[in-house]
Design a protein around this motif. Structure first.
Motif: not given
Length: 118
Positions: A78-84, A61-66, A13-18
């Motif tokens: 691009q996914m950031s601030s990921l949550k469970p 919104k504000g966490r993911f960017t396409i 949680a809190g991490g990022s993936l693309r």
């Protein structure tokens, strides 16, 4: 026509993936991403037009960017601030009409699994 998604995995949680999605066999005006969590229906995540204009579901919104690279026929998420609660299989989609891509896409790729641990 094939849409090949990749980039899923396990992240805290809190991490990022693309995520990446490469299209072959055709060129699409609009791409998008859907997701399906265990026991839940598929839901729209984001979509992008040929010119790069994005649309997002409120919950990302504000966490993911396409984004997309037209020359490569590839779209990214691009996914950031990921949550469970972001844990799901993520599906790349494509079509010629933005409204269709965001609701009932013409083409679906295989899902890539994203698991977010708490």
């Amino acid at each position: 026509v094939q849409l090949q998604a990749s980039g899923g995995g396990l992240v805290q949680a809190g991490g990022s993936l693309r995520l990446s999605c490469a299209a072959s066999g055709g060129t699409f005006s609009n791409y998008g991403w859907f997701r399906q969590a265990p026991g839940k229906e598929r839901e729209f995540v984001a979509a992008i037009t040929w010119s790069g204009s994005p649309v997002y579901a409120d919950f990302v919104k504000g966490r993911f960017t396409i984004s997309r690279v037209n020359a490569l026929n590839t779209v990214y998420l691009q996914m950031s601030s990921l949550k469970p609660e972001d844990t799901a299989a993520y599906y790349c989609v494509a079509g010629g009409n933005m409204q269709v891509v965001a609701t009932t896409p013409d083409y679906w790729g295989q899902g890539t699994l994203v698991t977010v641990s708490s």
